[in-house]
Design an enzyme around this catalytic site. Structure first.
Site, PDB file in Angstrom:
ATOM      1  N   GLU A  85      -2.730   1.723  12.796  1.00  0.00           N
ATOM      2  CA  GLU A  85      -3.495   2.899  13.241  1.00  0.00           C
ATOM      3  C   GLU A  85      -4.914   2.534  13.663  1.00  0.00           C
ATOM      4  O   GLU A  85      -5.669   1.917  12.902  1.00  0.00           O
ATOM      5  CB  GLU A  85      -3.544   3.952  12.122  1.00  0.00           C
ATOM      6  CG  GLU A  85      -4.185   5.239  12.610  1.00  0.00           C
ATOM      7  CD  GLU A  85      -4.181   6.357  11.575  1.00  0.00           C
ATOM      8  OE1 GLU A  85      -3.235   6.435  10.778  1.00  0.00           O
ATOM      9  OE2 GLU A  85      -5.146   7.135  11.570  1.00  0.00           O
ATOM     10  N   LYS A 280      -3.630  11.454   2.755  1.00  0.00           N
ATOM     11  CA  LYS A 280      -3.059  10.547   3.762  1.00  0.00           C
ATOM     12  C   LYS A 280      -4.150   9.580   4.224  1.00  0.00           C
ATOM     13  O   LYS A 280      -3.905   8.389   4.415  1.00  0.00           O
ATOM     14  CB  LYS A 280      -2.503  11.375   4.926  1.00  0.00           C
ATOM     15  CG  LYS A 280      -1.735  10.572   5.965  1.00  0.00           C
ATOM     16  CD  LYS A 280      -2.617   9.994   7.044  1.00  0.00           C
ATOM     17  CE  LYS A 280      -1.802   9.242   8.074  1.00  0.00           C
ATOM     18  NZ  LYS A 280      -2.633   8.501   9.018  1.00  0.00           N
ATOM     19  N   ASP A 296       4.818  -3.113  -2.720  1.00  0.00           N
ATOM     20  CA  ASP A 296       5.793  -2.108  -2.308  1.00  0.00           C
ATOM     21  C   ASP A 296       5.070  -0.801  -1.997  1.00  0.00           C
ATOM     22  O   ASP A 296       4.754  -0.020  -2.903  1.00  0.00           O
ATOM     23  CB  ASP A 296       6.808  -1.944  -3.456  1.00  0.00           C
ATOM     24  CG  ASP A 296       7.908  -0.959  -3.140  1.00  0.00           C
ATOM     25  OD1 ASP A 296       7.750  -0.162  -2.205  1.00  0.00           O
ATOM     26  OD2 ASP A 296       8.922  -0.979  -3.856  1.00  0.00           O
ATOM     27  N   HIS A 393     -11.816   7.560  16.788  1.00  0.00           N
ATOM     28  CA  HIS A 393     -10.412   7.343  17.149  1.00  0.00           C
ATOM     29  C   HIS A 393     -10.248   7.049  18.630  1.00  0.00           C
ATOM     30  O   HIS A 393      -9.436   6.241  19.022  1.00  0.00           O
ATOM     31  CB  HIS A 393      -9.605   8.602  16.809  1.00  0.00           C
ATOM     32  CG  HIS A 393      -9.081   8.586  15.422  1.00  0.00           C
ATOM     33  ND1 HIS A 393      -7.807   8.953  15.099  1.00  0.00           N
ATOM     34  CD2 HIS A 393      -9.659   8.209  14.273  1.00  0.00           C
ATOM     35  CE1 HIS A 393      -7.622   8.819  13.801  1.00  0.00           C
ATOM     36  NE2 HIS A 393      -8.739   8.377  13.273  1.00  0.00           N
TER      37      HIS A 393
HETATM   38  C1  MEV Z   1      -6.049   9.997   9.921  1.00  0.00           C
HETATM   39  O1  MEV Z   1      -5.110   8.965   9.842  1.00  0.00           O
HETATM   40  C2  MEV Z   1      -6.609  10.306   8.561  1.00  0.00           C
HETATM   41  C3  MEV Z   1      -7.554  11.494   8.483  1.00  0.00           C
HETATM   42  O2  MEV Z   1      -6.917  12.647   9.049  1.00  0.00           O
HETATM   43  C4  MEV Z   1      -7.866  11.705   7.039  1.00  0.00           C
HETATM   44  C5  MEV Z   1      -8.618  12.980   6.736  1.00  0.00           C
HETATM   45  O3  MEV Z   1      -8.488  13.963   7.487  1.00  0.00           O
HETATM   46  O4  MEV Z   1      -9.311  12.987   5.694  1.00  0.00           O
HETATM   47  C6  MEV Z   1      -8.805  11.247   9.295  1.00  0.00           C
END
Ligand code: MEV
Length: 437
Positions: A85, A280, A296, A393
């Site tokens: 990513e 996430k 793992d 990003h």
């Molecule tokens: C993207 O991979 C992860 C984020 O969405 C985490 C978040 O929103 O805290 C940027």
């Protein structure tokens, strides 16, 4: 559409590739070439990879990057991160740099206990089963002595065994509940071997137990397996600094930034939809180091999300607050990791990653990886409450689009300058390339 095949696993690698590509691809030669291109040019490395799994055809690569400047408990680390990513590694590096000049990260392991169960059915008197268990407890443990010998020499082994009545969940359902210390190994094989041995012993001891009637003697083993939920194998990581040392951004003082940051964490604490995305982001950092160190990630993910819902509602794994004018940001999560066994001694890049980290033991690796999660979370929330995440990003996204469109190096250089002040989208990049071809 695929079709049924007999004896596929016995085919040679070339035969498997031939069968797959001829049957499934419009251009079999090209599909075969791709498979071959991704096979490692060094045959001994490829052989190693092929032996990790069944029916291996080739390799599936992820980028391995590094994030320097992680000051953790007074030691500086460069973290290996295997992740596809865009901007995760850049974000981790920024966060590391930011906190390195503010005392760095503190981390400590709160527990290292692992859990496993023998799930079984017993029809009869619970009282008699309890007596049986108390009488046989030592032999249930003793039957594993040859399996546990090495682990005991390293300071680990089986810690506790309990009989648990689960008949409130399911008729006749009981468990042997065991806890383990697996020192520097993740311990899955060790735990499962112990459990299977104990299950055998349980079954045969019941058959010979005079106080059981015929029905009670027939204990039915459902399964013997570790639990990937490890609420006793926990790491805590934190950062803190005086509020005024937090950098504000244009139009946002340090104090306003701290308050906004804390609000964002509170949203994740109260709102499960946000919590999932928040966590996430934490797992972006955690998984990348978990994968690079040959651990793992499915087990780590499963445990982390189970832990996030332990109070009954899914919530944030991290917490932020201000106390005595100091800003605190912390994370607590389960991490079952190994630094011996598994891939750690086999995969050349895992060995490389371990050496990069100074060949840590599993406790230190828990601390490092807990910190990776906190750092990633800090970077994400900092972006979200200030510039938004798209800015960071989009830089990498732009490169991905340029590569997809087969842009030349000169076009890439021009595009990077142009898109500093223009919105990146597939169409806008296509238009730019047309105008600059
Ligand atoms: C993207 O991979 C992860 C984020 O969405 C985490 C978040 O929103 O805290 C940027």
């Amino acid at each position: 559409m695929s079709k049924k095949v007999e004896g596929f696993s016995k085919f040679s690698k070339a035969e498997k590739t031939e069968w797959i590509t001829q049957l499934h691809f419009d251009d079999p030669e090209n599909a075969k070439k791709l498979i071959n291109d991704y096979n490692h040019f060094n045959p001994s490395i490829q052989k190693l990879h092929d032996e990790f799994v069944e029916n291996s055809l080739t390799n599936f690569y992820l980028p391995l990057g590094v994030a320097p400047n992680f000051l953790i408990n007074g030691t500086i680390y460069t973290l290996p991160m295997a992740i596809e990513e865009s901007s995760v590694i850049a974000a981790a590096s920024n966060s590391a740099k930011f906190w390195a000049s503010r005392g760095g990260f503190k981390a400590n392991v709160i527990g290292t206990e692992k859990i496993g169960h023998v799930h079984f059915l017993f029809k009869g008197s619970t009282e008699k089963l309890n007596l049986f268990f108390e009488e046989k407890k030592q032999s249930l443990l003793g039957c594993t002595s040859s399996i546990t010998k090495n682990m005991r020499n390293r300071g680990g082994g089986i810690k506790r065994i309990k009989l648990i009545d689960k008949t409130d969940l399911m008729e006749e359902y009981f468990q042997l509940y065991l806890t383990f210390e697996t020192v520097d190994s993740m311990g899955a094989n060790f735990i499962n071997s112990c459990l299977e041995q104990i299950a055998k012993e349980l079954k045969s001891a019941a058959l010979e137990y005079d106080y059981f009637n015929e029905e009670e003697k027939q204990i039915e083993i459902i399964m013997s397996i570790l639990s990937n939920y490890v609420p006793g194998c926990i790491v805590h990581a934190s950062v803190s600094c005086p509020v005024e040392e937090l950098e504000g951004t244009k139009g946002l003082s340090s104090e306003a930034f701290a308050k906004k940051f804390i609000r964002a964490v509170q949203v994740a604490q109260k709102e499960p939809f946000r919590a999932v995305t928040h966590n996430k982001g934490i797992m972006n950092g955690i998984d990348a180091v978990v994968i690079a160190t040959g651990n793992d990630f499915r087990a780590v993910e499963a445990a982390a999300h189970a832990y996030a819902v332990k109070e009954g509602s899914y919530t944030s794994l991290s917490n932020a607050y201000i106390k005595n004018n100091n800003f605190f940001f912390e994370i607590k999560l389960p991490l079952a990791l190994g630094t011996v066994g598994g891939l750690t001694q086999l995969h050349p890049l895992v060995k490389w990653s371990m050496e990069l980290l100074g060949n840590p033991n599993s406790r230190t690796l828990m601390e490092i990886i807990g910190v990776a999660g906190l750092a990633q979370n800090f970077a994400a929330i900092r972006s979200l409450v200030t510039s938004g995440i798209q800015k960071g990003h989009m830089k990498m996204h732009l490169l991905n689009i340029l590569n997809q469109k087969k842009a030349t190096e000169a076009q890439k250089e021009k595009a990077i300058v142009f898109f500093k002040n223009n919105t990146v989208s597939f169409n806008s990049v296509s238009d730019f390339l047309k105008l600059n071809s």
